[in-house]
Design a protein around this motif. Structure first.
Motif, PDB file in Angstrom:
ATOM      1  N   ASP A  26      40.273   3.462  35.072  1.00  0.00           N
ATOM      2  CA  ASP A  26      39.477   3.304  36.284  1.00  0.00           C
ATOM      3  C   ASP A  26      39.318   4.648  36.987  1.00  0.00           C
ATOM      4  O   ASP A  26      40.261   5.423  37.035  1.00  0.00           O
ATOM      5  CB  ASP A  26      40.235   2.326  37.194  1.00  0.00           C
ATOM      6  N   ALA A  27      38.151   4.896  37.534  1.00  0.00           N
ATOM      7  CA  ALA A  27      37.970   6.098  38.369  1.00  0.00           C
ATOM      8  C   ALA A  27      37.447   5.624  39.734  1.00  0.00           C
ATOM      9  O   ALA A  27      38.179   4.961  40.456  1.00  0.00           O
ATOM     10  CB  ALA A  27      37.017   7.060  37.691  1.00  0.00           C
ATOM     11  N   ALA A  28      36.195   5.918  40.040  1.00  0.00           N
ATOM     12  CA  ALA A  28      35.629   5.475  41.316  1.00  0.00           C
ATOM     13  C   ALA A  28      35.112   4.043  41.167  1.00  0.00           C
ATOM     14  O   ALA A  28      34.847   3.606  40.050  1.00  0.00           O
ATOM     15  CB  ALA A  28      34.485   6.408  41.679  1.00  0.00           C
ATOM     16  N   PRO A  29      34.929   3.330  42.293  1.00  0.00           N
ATOM     17  CA  PRO A  29      34.327   1.999  42.192  1.00  0.00           C
ATOM     18  C   PRO A  29      32.958   2.088  41.512  1.00  0.00           C
ATOM     19  O   PRO A  29      32.163   2.982  41.812  1.00  0.00           O
ATOM     20  CB  PRO A  29      34.166   1.562  43.656  1.00  0.00           C
ATOM     21  N   ILE A  30      32.716   1.162  40.590  1.00  0.00           N
ATOM     22  CA  ILE A  30      31.450   1.181  39.846  1.00  0.00           C
ATOM     23  C   ILE A  30      30.461   0.240  40.520  1.00  0.00           C
ATOM     24  O   ILE A  30      30.706  -0.972  40.625  1.00  0.00           O
ATOM     25  CB  ILE A  30      31.675   0.790  38.372  1.00  0.00           C
ATOM     26  N   LEU A  31      29.347   0.792  40.991  1.00  0.00           N
ATOM     27  CA  LEU A  31      28.321  -0.009  41.658  1.00  0.00           C
ATOM     28  C   LEU A  31      27.200  -0.312  40.665  1.00  0.00           C
ATOM     29  O   LEU A  31      26.814   0.557  39.866  1.00  0.00           O
ATOM     30  CB  LEU A  31      27.760   0.743  42.865  1.00  0.00           C
ATOM     31  N   LEU A  32      26.690  -1.529  40.738  1.00  0.00           N
ATOM     32  CA  LEU A  32      25.647  -1.947  39.795  1.00  0.00           C
ATOM     33  C   LEU A  32      24.261  -1.766  40.424  1.00  0.00           C
ATOM     34  O   LEU A  32      24.058  -2.093  41.591  1.00  0.00           O
ATOM     35  CB  LEU A  32      25.862  -3.407  39.398  1.00  0.00           C
ATOM     36  N   ASP A  33      23.354  -1.265  39.623  1.00  0.00           N
ATOM     37  CA  ASP A  33      21.984  -1.023  40.092  1.00  0.00           C
ATOM     38  C   ASP A  33      21.021  -1.648  39.074  1.00  0.00           C
ATOM     39  O   ASP A  33      20.296  -0.947  38.373  1.00  0.00           O
ATOM     40  CB  ASP A  33      21.763   0.504  40.194  1.00  0.00           C
ATOM     41  N   PRO A  34      21.048  -2.997  38.976  1.00  0.00           N
ATOM     42  CA  PRO A  34      20.335  -3.653  37.876  1.00  0.00           C
ATOM     43  C   PRO A  34      18.828  -3.388  37.856  1.00  0.00           C
ATOM     44  O   PRO A  34      18.238  -3.308  36.777  1.00  0.00           O
ATOM     45  CB  PRO A  34      20.633  -5.139  38.086  1.00  0.00           C
ATOM     46  N   ASP A  35      18.216  -3.255  39.042  1.00  0.00           N
ATOM     47  CA  ASP A  35      16.762  -3.018  39.043  1.00  0.00           C
ATOM     48  C   ASP A  35      16.422  -1.521  39.128  1.00  0.00           C
ATOM     49  O   ASP A  35      15.253  -1.154  39.213  1.00  0.00           O
ATOM     50  CB  ASP A  35      16.085  -3.789  40.185  1.00  0.00           C
ATOM     51  N   LEU A  36      17.433  -0.688  39.076  1.00  0.00           N
ATOM     52  CA  LEU A  36      17.294   0.784  39.093  1.00  0.00           C
ATOM     53  C   LEU A  36      16.646   1.312  40.371  1.00  0.00           C
ATOM     54  O   LEU A  36      16.248   2.471  40.417  1.00  0.00           O
ATOM     55  CB  LEU A  36      16.504   1.269  37.869  1.00  0.00           C
ATOM     56  N   HIS A  37      16.546   0.474  41.395  1.00  0.00           N
ATOM     57  CA  HIS A  37      15.857   0.927  42.611  1.00  0.00           C
ATOM     58  C   HIS A  37      16.625   2.041  43.324  1.00  0.00           C
ATOM     59  O   HIS A  37      16.021   2.957  43.876  1.00  0.00           O
ATOM     60  CB  HIS A  37      15.598  -0.255  43.555  1.00  0.00           C
ATOM     61  N   THR A  38      17.954   1.962  43.280  1.00  0.00           N
ATOM     62  CA  THR A  38      18.738   3.034  43.908  1.00  0.00           C
ATOM     63  C   THR A  38      18.583   4.323  43.101  1.00  0.00           C
ATOM     64  O   THR A  38      18.444   5.406  43.672  1.00  0.00           O
ATOM     65  CB  THR A  38      20.219   2.613  44.027  1.00  0.00           C
ATOM     66  N   SER A  39      18.587   4.189  41.783  1.00  0.00           N
ATOM     67  CA  SER A  39      18.386   5.373  40.926  1.00  0.00           C
ATOM     68  C   SER A  39      17.028   6.009  41.222  1.00  0.00           C
ATOM     69  O   SER A  39      16.910   7.237  41.298  1.00  0.00           O
ATOM     70  CB  SER A  39      18.452   4.971  39.449  1.00  0.00           C
ATOM     71  N   ILE A  40      16.010   5.187  41.394  1.00  0.00           N
ATOM     72  CA  ILE A  40      14.662   5.710  41.698  1.00  0.00           C
ATOM     73  C   ILE A  40      14.664   6.345  43.093  1.00  0.00           C
ATOM     74  O   ILE A  40      14.100   7.418  43.288  1.00  0.00           O
ATOM     75  CB  ILE A  40      13.603   4.587  41.574  1.00  0.00           C
ATOM     76  N   ASP A  41      15.335   5.691  44.050  1.00  0.00           N
ATOM     77  CA  ASP A  41      15.404   6.247  45.413  1.00  0.00           C
ATOM     78  C   ASP A  41      16.050   7.632  45.419  1.00  0.00           C
ATOM     79  O   ASP A  41      15.731   8.471  46.253  1.00  0.00           O
ATOM     80  CB  ASP A  41      16.197   5.318  46.336  1.00  0.00           C
ATOM     81  N   TYR A  42      16.960   7.862  44.490  1.00  0.00           N
ATOM     82  CA  TYR A  42      17.647   9.157  44.405  1.00  0.00           C
ATOM     83  C   TYR A  42      16.944  10.105  43.422  1.00  0.00           C
ATOM     84  O   TYR A  42      17.456  11.196  43.149  1.00  0.00           O
ATOM     85  CB  TYR A  42      19.126   8.963  44.026  1.00  0.00           C
ATOM     86  N   GLY A  43      15.810   9.672  42.898  1.00  0.00           N
ATOM     87  CA  GLY A  43      15.046  10.538  41.992  1.00  0.00           C
ATOM     88  C   GLY A  43      15.815  10.873  40.721  1.00  0.00           C
ATOM     89  O   GLY A  43      15.657  11.972  40.173  1.00  0.00           O
ATOM     90  N   VAL A  44      16.606   9.927  40.252  1.00  0.00           N
ATOM     91  CA  VAL A  44      17.416  10.188  39.046  1.00  0.00           C
ATOM     92  C   VAL A  44      16.505  10.224  37.820  1.00  0.00           C
ATOM     93  O   VAL A  44      15.678   9.349  37.625  1.00  0.00           O
ATOM     94  CB  VAL A  44      18.516   9.102  38.886  1.00  0.00           C
ATOM     95  N   SER A  45      16.667  11.265  37.019  1.00  0.00           N
ATOM     96  CA  SER A  45      15.842  11.364  35.805  1.00  0.00           C
ATOM     97  C   SER A  45      16.718  11.510  34.560  1.00  0.00           C
ATOM     98  O   SER A  45      16.251  11.956  33.522  1.00  0.00           O
ATOM     99  CB  SER A  45      14.859  12.527  35.933  1.00  0.00           C
ATOM    100  N   GLY A  46      17.970  11.151  34.683  1.00  0.00           N
ATOM    101  CA  GLY A  46      18.892  11.229  33.551  1.00  0.00           C
ATOM    102  C   GLY A  46      20.303  11.175  34.095  1.00  0.00           C
ATOM    103  O   GLY A  46      20.509  11.285  35.303  1.00  0.00           O
TER     104      GLY A  46
END
Lengths: 175, 128
Positions: A115-135
C-alpha cells in the motif's frame, strides 16, 4: 541541378518541421494548470471512502495519476510508499488517482507491491481530463491554498519530490 | 448566360446549406475533429478509439446538450491541455505564420508560374 537544389531546399526543411512535430512529447510542454487553482474532484477510493480535494484545503496535496499497466508507475510506487511514510507527520497528503484501469487490477497491485497513498477511482476519466493528463505517471503538487505549484510528467525522483515538498511546505516538511 | 446558370446553381446550393441545421451528433464530430487526442499522435478525439478520447467525445456531447457554444467547448479542452489540444491553431501571435505562410507560398508559386509562362511566350514569339 538548380531546380533539384530548390526542390531540396523546400523539401528538407518541411520534412524537418514534420519530424520535429511528430516526435515532440506533448507531456514535456508546460502545463497550463500550473499557477492556477487545482480542479476540484470528488472521488471514491478503493476502500469506498469519498475524498474531495476542496475539503483538503490548508494542507499540501500531491496527486499522482497512475495505472497498473504502466511500468514506470511500478518503479514510482516504491518511492510513493517511502514518501507517504517519510512525510506522514508533516501534514503532506498523497493521493493516487487510477487512470484508465480497473479497481480489480489496483487491488491485485496493492496486494502484490504493498500500500502507498489512498487509491482514488476515476472511472469516467473526468478528473484525468480536468488535470489535462496525457499519460501516466503524472504528478501534481497542490499547495495549502489549493493552487497547483508544479506538475511532473513522467517518473518522479526522490530529490525532485523532496524539493517540491520543500517548496509546498516552505521547508517545514523536512524529516 | 452560361455564368448566370453557374451563379444560380451555386447560390441555390449555399441557400440549401444555410437552411439545414447541424445535428448534435454531427456537431460533436465536427468539434471532436478539432481537438487533438492527448494519448495519440496527430489524431483527433473523434477518430481515436482510446478510452480517454472516447470520454472526451462524451464530454463534447454533454456540453452540446447543455447548450454550450463551439468556442466554449474548445476552450474547455484548451484550458486543460493548452493550445496544443487544438488541431487548428488559433490565428494569433506566432501561429499567424502557420496561416499566412501557405497563402504566401501559393501566391509566390502563382507569381513564378506567371513569370515563367510570360517568358516562354516571349521566347516563342521571338522565334516565330
Amino acid at each position: 541541378m538548380k531546380k533539384g537544389l530548390i526542390f531540396l531546399a523546400i523539401l528538407l526543411p518541411s520534412l524537418g518541421v514534420l519530424y520535429f512535430g511528430m516526435t515532440r512529447d506533448p507531456r514535456l510542454l508546460p502545463s497550463t494548470l500550473v499557477g492556477r487553482p487545482a480542479p476540484d474532484f470528488q472521488l471514491t477510493s478503493l476502500d469506498g471512502k469519498t475524498t474531495r480535494l476542496h475539503d483538503l484545503k490548508g494542507r499540501p496535496v500531491i496527486v499522482n495519476f497512475w495505472a497498473t499497466w504502466c511500468n514506470t508507475c511500478l518503479a514510482e510506487h516504491q518511492l510513493m510508499r517511502q514518501s507517504v511514510e517519510r512525510y506522514a507527520s508533516s501534514g503532506v497528503l498523497f493521493y493516487s488517482v487510477l487512470y484508465s484501469d480497473t479497481p480489480a487490477n489496483a487491488k491485485n497491485f496493492v496486494s502484490r507491491y504493498g500500500d502507498a497513498a489512498p487509491i482514488l477511482l476515476d472511472p469516467d476519466l473526468h478528473t484525468s481530463i480536468d488535470y489535462g493528463v496525457s499519460g501516466v505517471p503524472e504528478t501534481f503538487f497542490v499547495d495549502r491554498e489549493g493552487m497547483i505549484r508544479y506538475k511532473q510528467a513522467g517518473m518522479m525522483t526522490p530529490s525532485l519530490l523532496a524539493e517540491q515538498i520543500d517548496l509546498l511546505t516552505e521547508g517545514g516538511a523536512r524529516p | 448566360m452560361r455564368y448566370f446558370f453557374l451563379y444560380a446553381i451555386t447560390g441555390l446550393a449555399l441557400l440549401s446549406c444555410a437552411g439545414q441545421s447541424e445535428s448534435p451528433d454531427a456537431r460533436a464530430v465536427r468539434l471532436g475533429r478539432q481537438v487533438r487526442c492527448p494519448v495519440c499522435r496527430g489524431v483527433s478525439i473523434a477518430e481515436s478509439p482510446s478510452a480517454l478520447a472516447q470520454e472526451m467525445m462524451g464530454l463534447v456531447r454533454g456540453k452540446i446538450a447543455e447548450g454550450r457554444s463551439d468556442a466554449e467547448i474548445l476552450n474547455f479542452f484548451e484550458e486543460r491541455y493548452g493550445q496544443w489540444a487544438l488541431l487548428k491553431p488559433r490565428a494569433e501571435g506566432m501561429n499567424l505564420v502557420v496561416w499566412i505562410l501557405p497563402v504566401l507560398m501559393v501566391i509566390g508559386g502563382a507569381v513564378v508560374i506567371i513569370i515563367r509562362t510570360g517568358r516562354s511566350r516571349g521566347v516563342k514569339e521571338e522565334r516565330s
